[in-house]
Design a protein around this motif. Sequence first.
Motif, PDB file in Angstrom:
ATOM      1  N   ALA A  68       0.824  -1.213   0.000  1.00  0.00           N
ATOM      2  CA  ALA A  68       0.000   0.000   0.000  1.00  0.00           C
ATOM      3  C   ALA A  68       0.859   1.265   0.000  1.00  0.00           C
ATOM      4  CB  ALA A  68      -0.918  -0.004   1.210  1.00  0.00           C
ATOM      5  N   LEU A  69       2.174   1.121   0.186  1.00  0.00           N
ATOM      6  CA  LEU A  69       3.078   2.270   0.168  1.00  0.00           C
ATOM      7  C   LEU A  69       3.673   2.527  -1.214  1.00  0.00           C
ATOM      8  CD1 LEU A  69       4.964   1.589   3.515  1.00  0.00           C
ATOM      9  CD2 LEU A  69       3.279   3.388   3.082  1.00  0.00           C
ATOM     10  N   ASP A  70       3.433   1.628  -2.151  1.00  0.00           N
ATOM     11  CA  ASP A  70       3.983   1.784  -3.498  1.00  0.00           C
ATOM     12  C   ASP A  70       3.166   2.789  -4.306  1.00  0.00           C
ATOM     13  OD1 ASP A  70       6.098  -0.057  -3.232  1.00  0.00           O
ATOM     14  OD2 ASP A  70       4.717  -1.726  -3.575  1.00  0.00           O
ATOM     15  N   GLU A  71       3.850   3.569  -5.122  1.00  0.00           N
ATOM     16  CA  GLU A  71       3.168   4.589  -5.920  1.00  0.00           C
ATOM     17  C   GLU A  71       2.174   3.984  -6.910  1.00  0.00           C
ATOM     18  OE1 GLU A  71       5.872   7.209  -7.832  1.00  0.00           O
ATOM     19  OE2 GLU A  71       6.711   8.014  -5.971  1.00  0.00           O
ATOM     20  N   SER A  72       2.447   2.775  -7.377  1.00  0.00           N
ATOM     21  CA  SER A  72       1.570   2.146  -8.365  1.00  0.00           C
ATOM     22  C   SER A  72       0.394   1.399  -7.735  1.00  0.00           C
ATOM     23  CB  SER A  72       2.375   1.185  -9.244  1.00  0.00           C
ATOM     24  OG  SER A  72       3.099   0.259  -8.468  1.00  0.00           O
ATOM     25  N   TYR A  73       0.303   1.437  -6.407  1.00  0.00           N
ATOM     26  CA  TYR A  73      -0.853   0.826  -5.736  1.00  0.00           C
ATOM     27  C   TYR A  73      -2.096   1.617  -6.144  1.00  0.00           C
ATOM     28  CZ  TYR A  73      -3.470  -1.355  -1.872  1.00  0.00           C
ATOM     29  OH  TYR A  73      -4.370  -2.075  -1.118  1.00  0.00           O
ATOM     30  N   PRO A  74      -3.185   0.933  -6.548  1.00  0.00           N
ATOM     31  CA  PRO A  74      -4.358   1.642  -7.080  1.00  0.00           C
ATOM     32  C   PRO A  74      -4.936   2.679  -6.114  1.00  0.00           C
ATOM     33  CG  PRO A  74      -4.515  -0.703  -7.537  1.00  0.00           C
ATOM     34  CD  PRO A  74      -3.349  -0.529  -6.604  1.00  0.00           C
ATOM     35  N   THR A  75      -5.094   3.893  -6.612  1.00  0.00           N
ATOM     36  CA  THR A  75      -5.598   4.993  -5.782  1.00  0.00           C
ATOM     37  C   THR A  75      -6.996   4.710  -5.254  1.00  0.00           C
ATOM     38  OG1 THR A  75      -4.275   6.586  -7.035  1.00  0.00           O
ATOM     39  CG2 THR A  75      -6.096   7.462  -5.741  1.00  0.00           C
ATOM     40  N   LEU A  76      -7.871   4.198  -6.105  1.00  0.00           N
ATOM     41  CA  LEU A  76      -9.227   3.911  -5.666  1.00  0.00           C
ATOM     42  C   LEU A  76      -9.244   2.916  -4.507  1.00  0.00           C
ATOM     43  CD1 LEU A  76     -11.131   3.691  -9.074  1.00  0.00           C
ATOM     44  CD2 LEU A  76     -11.605   5.305  -7.228  1.00  0.00           C
ATOM     45  N   LEU A  77      -8.320   1.988  -4.537  1.00  0.00           N
ATOM     46  CA  LEU A  77      -8.248   0.989  -3.477  1.00  0.00           C
ATOM     47  C   LEU A  77      -7.854   1.642  -2.150  1.00  0.00           C
ATOM     48  CD1 LEU A  77      -8.727  -2.037  -3.215  1.00  0.00           C
ATOM     49  CD2 LEU A  77      -6.334  -2.426  -3.793  1.00  0.00           C
TER      50      LEU A  77
END
Length: 316
Positions: A68-77
């Motif tokens: 969840a700290l990665d930039e590519s983790y989905p924003t909506l999620l």
Amino acid sequence: MLPGIGPAALKRAVALGRDSLSSVENVAKSVPAVAKALLDEKAWKLALSASEQQLDAADKLDAFILSALDESYPTLLTESKDDPALLFVKGKLAQQRQRSVAIIGTREPTEHGEIIAKRITEFFVGEGWSIVSGLALGCDAIAHRSALSASGHTIAVLAHGLQTVAPTQHKRLAEEIVESGGALVTQYPFGRGAIPQQFVQRDKTQAALAEGVVMIQSDTKGGSLHASRASLSYGRWLAVPFPTDKDIRGNESKIQANLLLAEGGASEQMDILRSNEKSDLARLFIIRSRDDYASLTNLGKLGKTTEATPTVDDLF
């Protein structure tokens, strides 16, 4: 991978921020469950070993693991209430700026349900949206296949680890999703099988990855209602196609939730959606004709909705 560390503890750890995660000792100071787990001197070493096994499994399947700290983790999620600390991915997620919709429904749709699932999917793909669904039989599979046929992006959310596909007859469909530039995603680690309680969370994750949910058809106890309820609980919208006269006359079981949500009173709607807030119903949209499809693209994930036109003939 530490024993006794569940989703709640992981979310608390993530909330500390990347700098605080530099050592497990730092985390233990703020997360009691971690401190308790470390009382076993072998626990951390075993956890590291298990983590390496997960990374190796991901590498072998050409998959990857997001935190969840990665930039590519989905924003909506991240904006939902049920964002997992880790997301296991095979393929390519939608671009962060690409809009997405979850199209879900019963495993046994009527003829009309099949038609609407296909048409609505094709409409959203034509508008450039990513299609999210759960790789299940029926409406889910129709949504994925329709997205592929229309050269669109689609994501299948799984209720198990990436080492398998359930149902097994959708193994080739899963491969086609990845080959087309879409993705298989799950919050469950490699090696985890499909067990009943994980399907409910899978349904919530579908809603969390989308601006809104289109529930094609469902009976009053269908699994599709999990994603539908979740969408409203996240402050997003829920769209429900009105049944045709043919299905109503046939008293089809798989349209009963649609019918109740479209024609029931507020108390009945809140009961089936298990909503504590009457205001949630403002984000319930009843699709009554093909002309209403375009209205869905203007809702936005927090958009207020209104009921559409009163005819149903145009749905076929």
